[in-house]
Structure formats: structure tokens, C-alpha cells
Design a protein around this motif. Sequence first.
Motif, short mmCIF file in Angstrom:
data_model
loop_
_atom_site.label_atom_id
_atom_site.label_comp_id
_atom_site.label_asym_id
_atom_site.label_seq_id
_atom_site.Cartn_x
_atom_site.Cartn_y
_atom_site.Cartn_z
N GLN A 51 8.36 72.03 -18.58
CA GLN A 51 7.99 73.01 -19.57
C GLN A 51 6.92 72.41 -20.48
O GLN A 51 7.04 71.29 -20.91
CB GLN A 51 9.18 73.44 -20.41
N VAL A 52 5.92 73.20 -20.73
CA VAL A 52 4.86 72.78 -21.65
C VAL A 52 5.07 73.55 -22.94
O VAL A 52 5.13 74.77 -22.95
CB VAL A 52 3.47 73.09 -21.06
N MET A 53 5.22 72.81 -24.02
CA MET A 53 5.40 73.47 -25.30
C MET A 53 4.08 74.10 -25.73
O MET A 53 3.04 73.47 -25.67
CB MET A 53 5.88 72.48 -26.36
N GLU A 54 4.16 75.35 -26.14
CA GLU A 54 2.97 76.03 -26.59
C GLU A 54 2.62 75.57 -28.01
O GLU A 54 3.49 75.24 -28.80
CB GLU A 54 3.19 77.53 -26.59
N LYS A 55 1.34 75.59 -28.27
CA LYS A 55 0.86 75.21 -29.59
C LYS A 55 1.29 76.29 -30.59
O LYS A 55 1.15 77.48 -30.33
CB LYS A 55 -0.66 75.11 -29.56
N PRO A 56 1.83 75.89 -31.74
CA PRO A 56 2.22 76.88 -32.74
C PRO A 56 1.00 77.67 -33.22
O PRO A 56 -0.12 77.16 -33.25
CB PRO A 56 2.81 76.05 -33.88
N THR A 57 1.24 78.87 -33.64
CA THR A 57 0.15 79.70 -34.16
C THR A 57 -0.26 79.20 -35.54
O THR A 57 0.47 78.44 -36.19
CB THR A 57 0.58 81.17 -34.27
N ARG A 58 -1.42 79.63 -35.99
CA ARG A 58 -1.90 79.26 -37.32
C ARG A 58 -0.92 79.76 -38.37
O ARG A 58 -0.60 79.06 -39.32
CB ARG A 58 -3.29 79.86 -37.56
N LYS A 59 -0.42 80.97 -38.18
CA LYS A 59 0.52 81.55 -39.14
C LYS A 59 1.80 80.71 -39.20
O LYS A 59 2.32 80.44 -40.29
CB LYS A 59 0.85 82.99 -38.74
N ALA A 60 2.31 80.27 -38.04
CA ALA A 60 3.52 79.45 -38.02
C ALA A 60 3.29 78.11 -38.72
O ALA A 60 4.15 77.61 -39.45
CB ALA A 60 3.99 79.23 -36.59
N ALA A 61 2.12 77.52 -38.50
CA ALA A 61 1.80 76.25 -39.15
C ALA A 61 1.71 76.41 -40.66
O ALA A 61 2.25 75.58 -41.42
CB ALA A 61 0.49 75.69 -38.60
N LEU A 62 1.07 77.48 -41.11
CA LEU A 62 0.95 77.70 -42.55
C LEU A 62 2.31 78.05 -43.17
O LEU A 62 2.58 77.68 -44.32
CB LEU A 62 -0.08 78.79 -42.84
N THR A 63 3.16 78.72 -42.41
CA THR A 63 4.52 78.99 -42.88
C THR A 63 5.29 77.68 -43.06
O THR A 63 6.02 77.50 -44.04
CB THR A 63 5.26 79.92 -41.90
#
Length: 114
Positions: A51-63
Motif C-alpha cells: 500500500q502506498v500512502m497518499e499524500k495528505p491534502t493541503r486542507k488536511a495539512a493546514l488542519t
Amino acid sequence: MDIEELLNPVAEDENISNTSDEEIFESVQMRRQAEEMMEINGGDDGGDEGQVMEKPTRKAALTAVTTLADYIADINDPFVRKLEAVLAQFGRQTRLDVTRSMEPSYITDYFASQ
């Protein structure tokens, strides 16, 4: 419980007695290949997960940044002040990157040309 039981748990004895020498050898070889692949791939050992972990979204990072900032807001420590500055800089840089990636639009783009 005595020292002997701590050093040689019964559960480990059962696992070893049910494992053949070939299985142990194959396991060691697989681990060795994974370590070699880790060096080649720069840290990815090519494990069994697949499984390759997907990169978090910008919104998730800012949260996450907001959550961390809220958590450390009342801690009075020099390290925390530096962390606050880094988190604020991350937020600004992220917004700047989004702004720079935008395509310019003009009011005339929304009207049909005649």
C-alpha cells in the motif's frame, strides 16, 4: 515468574518448534533483500504491505497545523515558540504556493467575443 521464563517465553518456544530451517532461511533472505531494496529505493523497503500512502491534502495539512497551534498555545517554552513560528511559516508558504499556481483570469474571459 522466574528469570528463565522471562528470557525464554513458552510462546516463543512453540513458534520455533513449528518452524523449519528452510522457513527460517527464507525469512532471513527476504529480510536481507528488503534491506538491499531499502538502500536502492532510498528508504522504501518494498514490504509486504503493498500500500502506498497518499499524500495528505493541503486542507488536511493546514488542519493539522491549526490543531498543533491550538495545543501548544498555552505552553510557555522556547522550543514551543520556535515551533509556533515554523507552523506559521508553513501556513504562509502553503498559501503562497497555491497563489502562485493560480492562472490569471481577466474580466473579458467571461464574455463571448463578437
